[in-house]
Design an enzyme around this catalytic site. Structure first.
Site: not given
Length: 162
Positions: A113, A128
């Protein structure tokens, strides 16, 4: 691989898996993903022409930070002392950047993860920093490439089974 879901208690409510009895072993995981963009966006990244700064340097730091803070964002993840995080970028020379993160630890549970989150955050950081010129960027194909260590052993992604 077992079909038993380990994140539920005897009342069928979410729980953090108890790893107390597991042995400390070396564990590693590598994840990968892509961001597709206009050719001009990729060219501006390569030429250092993004007003917000060095896109890949910032994305690399963001991915490393994300790996280190995974347990704060994914509710059932254990807080894992990471011994290494490395992120690499390469592009196809046209319109796609691939991010690859490798995470390592000596602990009782794996770092899949952490590697996956590192890739996602690195790619989101690219988005972004470039969104003012290219809102049509697409993040795709984020997946575990390889993992090793622990009870489940070695895993290598099989492109054919995708």
């Amino acid at each position: 691989m077992t079909d038993k879901l380990t994140h539920f208690n005897d009342q069928d409510r979410a729980r953090m898996v108890d790893v107390t009895a597991k042995k400390v072993t070396f564990r590693t995981a590598t994840a990968q993903g892509q961001i597709h963009m206009q050719a001009t966006t990729l060219q501006r990244i390569e030429d250092g022409q993004i007003k917000k700064g060095d896109v890949l340097a910032v994305a690399q730091v963001a991915g490393i930070m994300a790996a280190k803070r995974t347990s704060e964002m994914i509710p059932m993840c254990h807080l894992i002392p990471l011994t290494g995080v490395d992120i690499h970028f390469h592009n196809n020379g046209q319109d796609t950047i691939t991010a690859e993160a490798t995470v390592k630890t000596k602990h009782v549970t794996g770092v899949e993860i952490e590697a996956l989150l590192a890739v996602q955050i690195a790619l989101l950081t690219i988005y972004d920093m470039c969104k003012a010129m290219d809102r049509g960027m697409v993040i795709s194909d984020v997946h575990l490439v390889e993992k090793d260590g622990g009870k489940s052993g070695h895993f290598i992604f099989d492109q054919q089974s995708k």
